[in-house]
Design a protein around this motif. Structure first.
Motif, PDB file in Angstrom:
ATOM      1  N   VAL A 152      15.676  20.241  -2.215  1.00  0.00           N
ATOM      2  CA  VAL A 152      16.954  20.951  -2.068  1.00  0.00           C
ATOM      3  C   VAL A 152      16.765  22.145  -1.138  1.00  0.00           C
ATOM      4  CG1 VAL A 152      18.708  22.326  -3.274  1.00  0.00           C
ATOM      5  CG2 VAL A 152      17.895  20.182  -4.273  1.00  0.00           C
ATOM      6  N   ARG A 153      15.648  22.848  -1.253  1.00  0.00           N
ATOM      7  CA  ARG A 153      15.382  24.000  -0.378  1.00  0.00           C
ATOM      8  C   ARG A 153      15.272  23.551   1.079  1.00  0.00           C
ATOM      9  NH1 ARG A 153      16.356  29.167   0.351  1.00  0.00           N
ATOM     10  NH2 ARG A 153      15.601  29.770  -1.654  1.00  0.00           N
ATOM     11  N   ARG A 154      14.605  22.421   1.320  1.00  0.00           N
ATOM     12  CA  ARG A 154      14.500  21.905   2.693  1.00  0.00           C
ATOM     13  C   ARG A 154      15.873  21.542   3.249  1.00  0.00           C
ATOM     14  NH1 ARG A 154       9.947  19.512   0.557  1.00  0.00           N
ATOM     15  NH2 ARG A 154      11.023  17.542   0.221  1.00  0.00           N
ATOM     16  N   GLU A 155      16.711  20.912   2.413  1.00  0.00           N
ATOM     17  CA  GLU A 155      18.073  20.551   2.846  1.00  0.00           C
ATOM     18  C   GLU A 155      18.863  21.821   3.170  1.00  0.00           C
ATOM     19  OE1 GLU A 155      19.161  17.623   3.503  1.00  0.00           O
ATOM     20  OE2 GLU A 155      17.677  16.358   2.522  1.00  0.00           O
ATOM     21  N   PHE A 156      18.741  22.839   2.319  1.00  0.00           N
ATOM     22  CA  PHE A 156      19.452  24.094   2.545  1.00  0.00           C
ATOM     23  C   PHE A 156      18.977  24.742   3.849  1.00  0.00           C
ATOM     24  CE2 PHE A 156      19.657  28.745   2.239  1.00  0.00           C
ATOM     25  CZ  PHE A 156      21.035  28.910   2.146  1.00  0.00           C
ATOM     26  N   ASP A 157      17.664  24.783   4.061  1.00  0.00           N
ATOM     27  CA  ASP A 157      17.129  25.407   5.275  1.00  0.00           C
ATOM     28  C   ASP A 157      17.649  24.714   6.531  1.00  0.00           C
ATOM     29  OD1 ASP A 157      15.774  27.283   3.759  1.00  0.00           O
ATOM     30  OD2 ASP A 157      13.839  26.232   3.866  1.00  0.00           O
ATOM     31  N   ALA A 158      17.733  23.383   6.504  1.00  0.00           N
ATOM     32  CA  ALA A 158      18.271  22.651   7.656  1.00  0.00           C
ATOM     33  C   ALA A 158      19.751  22.972   7.853  1.00  0.00           C
ATOM     34  CB  ALA A 158      18.079  21.145   7.456  1.00  0.00           C
ATOM     35  N   TRP A 159      20.500  23.021   6.765  1.00  0.00           N
ATOM     36  CA  TRP A 159      21.924  23.338   6.829  1.00  0.00           C
ATOM     37  C   TRP A 159      22.118  24.772   7.318  1.00  0.00           C
ATOM     38  CZ3 TRP A 159      24.999  26.887   4.215  1.00  0.00           C
ATOM     39  CH2 TRP A 159      26.377  26.683   4.308  1.00  0.00           C
ATOM     40  N   TRP A 160      21.345  25.705   6.785  1.00  0.00           N
ATOM     41  CA  TRP A 160      21.449  27.113   7.154  1.00  0.00           C
ATOM     42  C   TRP A 160      21.141  27.316   8.641  1.00  0.00           C
ATOM     43  CZ3 TRP A 160      23.477  31.322   5.015  1.00  0.00           C
ATOM     44  CH2 TRP A 160      23.158  32.564   5.552  1.00  0.00           C
ATOM     45  N   ALA A 161      20.154  26.591   9.152  1.00  0.00           N
ATOM     46  CA  ALA A 161      19.789  26.710  10.565  1.00  0.00           C
ATOM     47  C   ALA A 161      20.966  26.333  11.462  1.00  0.00           C
ATOM     48  CB  ALA A 161      18.576  25.825  10.872  1.00  0.00           C
ATOM     49  N   LEU A 162      21.778  25.394  11.025  1.00  0.00           N
ATOM     50  CA  LEU A 162      22.924  24.939  11.808  1.00  0.00           C
ATOM     51  C   LEU A 162      24.159  25.819  11.609  1.00  0.00           C
ATOM     52  CD1 LEU A 162      23.900  22.662  13.688  1.00  0.00           C
ATOM     53  CD2 LEU A 162      24.500  21.346  11.661  1.00  0.00           C
ATOM     54  N   TYR A 163      24.265  26.490  10.460  1.00  0.00           N
ATOM     55  CA  TYR A 163      25.467  27.267  10.155  1.00  0.00           C
ATOM     56  C   TYR A 163      25.572  28.468  11.096  1.00  0.00           C
ATOM     57  CZ  TYR A 163      29.495  28.541   7.419  1.00  0.00           C
ATOM     58  OH  TYR A 163      30.787  28.782   7.034  1.00  0.00           O
ATOM     59  N   PRO A 164      26.699  28.641  11.775  1.00  0.00           N
ATOM     60  CA  PRO A 164      26.795  29.683  12.801  1.00  0.00           C
ATOM     61  C   PRO A 164      26.975  31.108  12.275  1.00  0.00           C
ATOM     62  CG  PRO A 164      28.821  28.427  12.686  1.00  0.00           C
ATOM     63  CD  PRO A 164      27.856  27.767  11.752  1.00  0.00           C
ATOM     64  N   ASN A 165      27.488  31.286  11.089  1.00  0.00           N
ATOM     65  CA  ASN A 165      27.785  32.624  10.560  1.00  0.00           C
ATOM     66  C   ASN A 165      26.771  32.963   9.468  1.00  0.00           C
ATOM     67  OD1 ASN A 165      29.208  35.023  10.234  1.00  0.00           O
ATOM     68  ND2 ASN A 165      30.546  34.159   8.679  1.00  0.00           N
TER      69      ASN A 165
END
Length: 161
Positions: A40-53
């Motif tokens: 879940v942490r890896r998924e979040f980190d990938a999502w966070w890297a893409l999130y612009p704000n």
């Protein structure tokens, strides 16, 4: 028929035995919980890297596992890409937790062509210029796209497409 002195009922385990079994079970499943948390942490980190704000990461992390269970990692990433591509330019980026808690991955905003946006901004500008209220005009100048104004002499004029 029962034999004398023997009971067919099972003896209830003592509190000590129950606690011991619970601890054994927890020890047995702990590696799976850790592996799931790491995934879940890896998924979040990938999502966070893409999130612009990138604001309030802690609140985003708190909301992420709930959203992940609802739509899965691919749904979150696809929804985020859609949001990035279609966010109206006149709107601020949502905070990550707001986007997740609001299930915004399913949003499909209406398409506004550049020509329509320019015309709208131009008509707003024209109204402000006509009102001859310089203070009101200057207050809203920063909100307008730069391609909606032309300078003629010392006057700003709207570009009408």
């Amino acid at each position: 028929m029962q034999k004398e002195g023997k009971s067919t009922a099972y003896a209830m385990p003592t509190d000590e035995k129950r606690e011991e079994r619970r601890e054994e079970n927890e020890d047995a499943i702990a590696p799976y919980k850790r592996a799931e948390a790491e995934a879940v942490r890896r998924e979040f980190d990938a999502w966070w890297a893409l999130y612009p704000n990138k604001v309030d990461k802690a609140a985003g992390w708190k909301a992420f596992p709930v959203a992940l269970k609802k739509i899965g990692p691919q749904g979150l990433m696809d929804g985020l890409r859609q949001y990035i591509e279609t966010k109206p330019t006149d709107r601020q980026w949502l905070n990550p937790a707001t986007w997740l808690n609001g299930e915004r991955w399913g949003d499909r905003p209406a398409n506004v062509s550049a020509r329509q946006a320019r015309k709208t901004a131009s008509s707003v500008l024209a109204d402000l210029v006509r009102s001859q209220d310089g203070g009101e005009f200057m207050k809203h100048m920063h909100e307008l796209p730069t391609d909606t104004l032309t300078i003629e002499g010392d006057c700003y004029r709207p570009v009408i497409a």
